[in-house]
Design a protein around this motif. Sequence first.
Motif, mmCIF file in Angstrom:
data_model
loop_
_atom_site.group_PDB
_atom_site.id
_atom_site.type_symbol
_atom_site.label_atom_id
_atom_site.label_comp_id
_atom_site.label_asym_id
_atom_site.label_seq_id
_atom_site.Cartn_x
_atom_site.Cartn_y
_atom_site.Cartn_z
ATOM 1 N N ASP A 28 0.869 -1.180 0.000
ATOM 2 C CA ASP A 28 0.000 0.000 0.000
ATOM 3 C C ASP A 28 0.902 1.226 0.000
ATOM 4 O OD1 ASP A 28 1.069 -0.005 2.508
ATOM 5 O OD2 ASP A 28 -0.819 -0.241 3.575
ATOM 6 N N ASN A 29 0.334 2.387 -0.159
ATOM 7 C CA ASN A 29 1.081 3.645 -0.060
ATOM 8 C C ASN A 29 2.303 3.685 -0.988
ATOM 9 O OD1 ASN A 29 -0.748 4.473 2.015
ATOM 10 N ND2 ASN A 29 0.355 3.158 3.408
ATOM 11 N N PHE A 30 3.362 4.331 -0.508
ATOM 12 C CA PHE A 30 4.502 4.602 -1.401
ATOM 13 C C PHE A 30 5.852 4.102 -0.890
ATOM 14 C CE2 PHE A 30 1.305 7.956 -1.697
ATOM 15 C CZ PHE A 30 0.900 7.730 -3.000
ATOM 16 N N GLY A 31 5.869 3.563 0.327
ATOM 17 C CA GLY A 31 7.153 3.218 0.938
ATOM 18 C C GLY A 31 7.846 2.053 0.259
ATOM 19 N N ASP A 32 7.074 1.039 -0.173
ATOM 20 C CA ASP A 32 7.709 -0.142 -0.774
ATOM 21 C C ASP A 32 8.462 0.268 -2.040
ATOM 22 O OD1 ASP A 32 6.335 -2.157 1.026
ATOM 23 O OD2 ASP A 32 4.600 -1.205 0.112
ATOM 24 N N TYR A 214 -0.597 9.505 7.953
ATOM 25 C CA TYR A 214 -1.826 8.766 7.701
ATOM 26 C C TYR A 214 -2.970 9.530 8.368
ATOM 27 C CZ TYR A 214 1.863 5.284 7.055
ATOM 28 O OH TYR A 214 3.000 4.648 6.660
ATOM 29 N N THR A 274 5.278 15.300 -5.164
ATOM 30 C CA THR A 274 6.378 15.535 -6.122
ATOM 31 C C THR A 274 7.216 14.267 -6.282
ATOM 32 O OG1 THR A 274 7.982 16.081 -4.433
ATOM 33 C CG2 THR A 274 6.594 17.877 -5.255
ATOM 34 N N GLN A 276 10.870 12.246 -5.642
ATOM 35 C CA GLN A 276 11.538 12.092 -4.342
ATOM 36 C C GLN A 276 12.477 13.261 -4.034
ATOM 37 O OE1 GLN A 276 12.956 7.967 -4.786
ATOM 38 N NE2 GLN A 276 11.605 7.424 -3.089
ATOM 39 N N ARG A 292 6.235 9.701 8.018
ATOM 40 C CA ARG A 292 5.499 8.454 8.296
ATOM 41 C C ARG A 292 6.240 7.275 7.685
ATOM 42 N NH1 ARG A 292 0.534 9.023 3.845
ATOM 43 N NH2 ARG A 292 1.478 7.574 2.355
ATOM 44 N N GLU A 294 8.390 4.510 6.295
ATOM 45 C CA GLU A 294 9.807 4.155 6.372
ATOM 46 C C GLU A 294 10.708 5.176 5.671
ATOM 47 O OE1 GLU A 294 10.862 0.053 5.994
ATOM 48 O OE2 GLU A 294 12.749 0.505 4.978
ATOM 49 N N ASP A 295 10.445 5.435 4.391
ATOM 50 C CA ASP A 295 11.415 6.234 3.643
ATOM 51 C C ASP A 295 11.382 7.712 4.043
ATOM 52 O OD1 ASP A 295 13.467 6.230 1.551
ATOM 53 O OD2 ASP A 295 12.076 7.500 0.446
ATOM 54 N N SER A 296 10.195 8.285 4.256
ATOM 55 C CA SER A 296 10.161 9.697 4.664
ATOM 56 C C SER A 296 10.731 9.844 6.079
ATOM 57 C CB SER A 296 8.742 10.266 4.587
ATOM 58 O OG SER A 296 7.847 9.536 5.395
HETATM 59 O O1 TRH Z 1 3.839 5.920 1.906
HETATM 60 P P1 TRH Z 1 4.298 5.323 3.176
HETATM 61 O O2 TRH Z 1 3.320 5.258 4.254
HETATM 62 O O3 TRH Z 1 4.842 3.906 2.849
HETATM 63 C C1 TRH Z 1 4.984 2.734 3.548
HETATM 64 C C2 TRH Z 1 3.998 1.733 3.055
HETATM 65 O O4 TRH Z 1 2.790 1.905 3.749
HETATM 66 C C3 TRH Z 1 4.548 0.383 3.239
HETATM 67 O O5 TRH Z 1 3.638 -0.625 2.870
HETATM 68 C C4 TRH Z 1 4.954 0.229 4.656
HETATM 69 O O6 TRH Z 1 5.443 -1.003 4.822
HETATM 70 C C5 TRH Z 1 5.969 1.276 4.954
HETATM 71 O O7 TRH Z 1 5.398 2.561 4.774
HETATM 72 C C6 TRH Z 1 6.548 1.170 6.325
HETATM 73 O O8 TRH Z 1 5.555 6.158 3.744
HETATM 74 P P2 TRH Z 1 7.076 6.227 3.300
HETATM 75 O O9 TRH Z 1 7.781 4.965 3.601
HETATM 76 O O10 TRH Z 1 7.594 7.438 3.905
HETATM 77 O O11 TRH Z 1 7.062 6.401 1.727
HETATM 78 C C7 TRH Z 1 6.670 7.589 1.088
HETATM 79 C C8 TRH Z 1 7.514 7.791 -0.150
HETATM 80 O O12 TRH Z 1 6.954 8.821 -0.949
HETATM 81 C C9 TRH Z 1 8.935 8.229 0.158
HETATM 82 O O13 TRH Z 1 9.834 7.613 -0.753
HETATM 83 C C10 TRH Z 1 8.920 9.716 -0.075
HETATM 84 C C11 TRH Z 1 7.966 9.783 -1.216
HETATM 85 N N1 TRH Z 1 7.313 11.082 -1.468
HETATM 86 C C12 TRH Z 1 7.571 11.717 -2.665
HETATM 87 O O14 TRH Z 1 8.373 11.226 -3.480
HETATM 88 N N2 TRH Z 1 6.940 12.882 -2.913
HETATM 89 C C13 TRH Z 1 6.062 13.461 -2.051
HETATM 90 O O15 TRH Z 1 5.507 14.547 -2.343
HETATM 91 C C14 TRH Z 1 5.834 12.800 -0.808
HETATM 92 C C15 TRH Z 1 4.897 13.408 0.192
HETATM 93 C C16 TRH Z 1 6.463 11.607 -0.556
#
Ligand code: TRH
Length: 397
Positions: A28-32, A214, A274, A276, A292, A294-296
């Motif tokens: 889900d979301n963008f972290g993976d 979230y 935007t 990364q 939130r 992992e990556d952010s």
């Molecule tokens: O989106 P996240 O909540 O991602 C995850 C997933 O839920 C995953 O399944 C879970 O296992 C993991 O969290 C722990 O949050 P995260 O990890 O911070 O990822 C967001 C990504 O989006 C990160 O690479 C930064 C990027 N991003 C952009 O590139 N542009 C933007 O404007 C924003 C707000 C974020």
Amino acid sequence: MSSAPPLPDHAADASTAIACDIFCAVIDNFGDIGVCWRLARQLASEHGWQVRVFVDDLHAFQKLCPALTLERARQTVSGIVVEHWREPAHAGDTLEVADVVIEAFGCELPPVYVAAMAARTRTPVWINLEYLSAEDWVADFHLRPSPHPRYALTKTFFFPGLGPGTGGVLKERHLDGARAAFESSPTAREAWWRQATGHAPPPAAATVVSLFAYENPAVDSLLEQWRDGASPVVLLVPEGRISGALARFFDLPSFAAGSHAVRGNLSAHALAFTDQAGYDALLWVSDINFVRGEDSFVRAQWAAKPFVWHIYPQADDAHLPKLDAALAHYARTLPADARDALGRFWHAWNGAGRPDWAQLQRHAPALERRAGEWAGELAQVGDLAGNLALFAKTQLI
Ligand code: TRH
């Protein structure tokens, strides 16, 4: 983001470069995909590897990599081959197995691909890249091998972490330089504000807060505190899961990118999602970052500014020990009162209690000092891409 291949820091001949396949299933979301894409770009640009990314969700991927075309099963972006991984059995149009195979976050490799790995003359290095956790056990499990039950293949568990003995977290070689250049350039910052918000930078007295989270019941109380607070707060909110709460608070139909609202001492801008690199700049213009997943969470640490973490919630509150483990590292050398205020605020932001902004702000100088010091400590663990490349090379000999 341009689609032209970047020049590798270590230019490698295509015939001798290490070939690497990264498999990513988006839960889900963008972290993976966020982590996999960052890793892919680093392995290509800093280590000269030839990288392919297999990903099952191009929509999520395109949000943080706008150069991607949704309709294409195979394309090259920034020198990296991207394959749309459509079904469990699909593993590229031609089944070439790479030297290094990275299975991200326990996603199952296609059985046909695993069979081809076993049949390969030179056995590939198989790495299972795990989720980040700051817990102590991580160092014990990092680099543990797991032999395949049927094939002569071994999978190695690679654990990101915040402490010694772990795989570390991703950090590009150019990152500190890019941040320093941005922070020392009033022109770059002014251009950022105008482009991202349509407004001039706020006065120096304002506290700039980025909010990536979230859905969170604690946000209503925080918005009220900012509105009624003694000093101005400028809130920057990338469009997403928290936007509905902002719309309700400001009594707007939505809080989509381009929206602005002012109540009392709080003014807020909704931003477009935007790429990364653009997200890093958002962290750099802010005084405090709400992040939130992992990556952010990792990027906020490299931004060297105080931050608040909305951890990815898990069943049975399994995430809470992870939250405390991260706090134990990050807050380790803070004075006791600042450590308590930060701990209480992080817990409130993750469901336990009411966040107290005024109390947190009283410790802003200590938190700012610690944020810079912590970025230095974390860098000692080494960059994850570098650590992974080094490990893989020892296995390929
Ligand atoms: O989106 P996240 O909540 O991602 C995850 C997933 O839920 C995953 O399944 C879970 O296992 C993991 O969290 C722990 O949050 P995260 O990890 O911070 O990822 C967001 C990504 O989006 C990160 O690479 C930064 C990027 N991003 C952009 O590139 N542009 C933007 O404007 C924003 C707000 C974020």
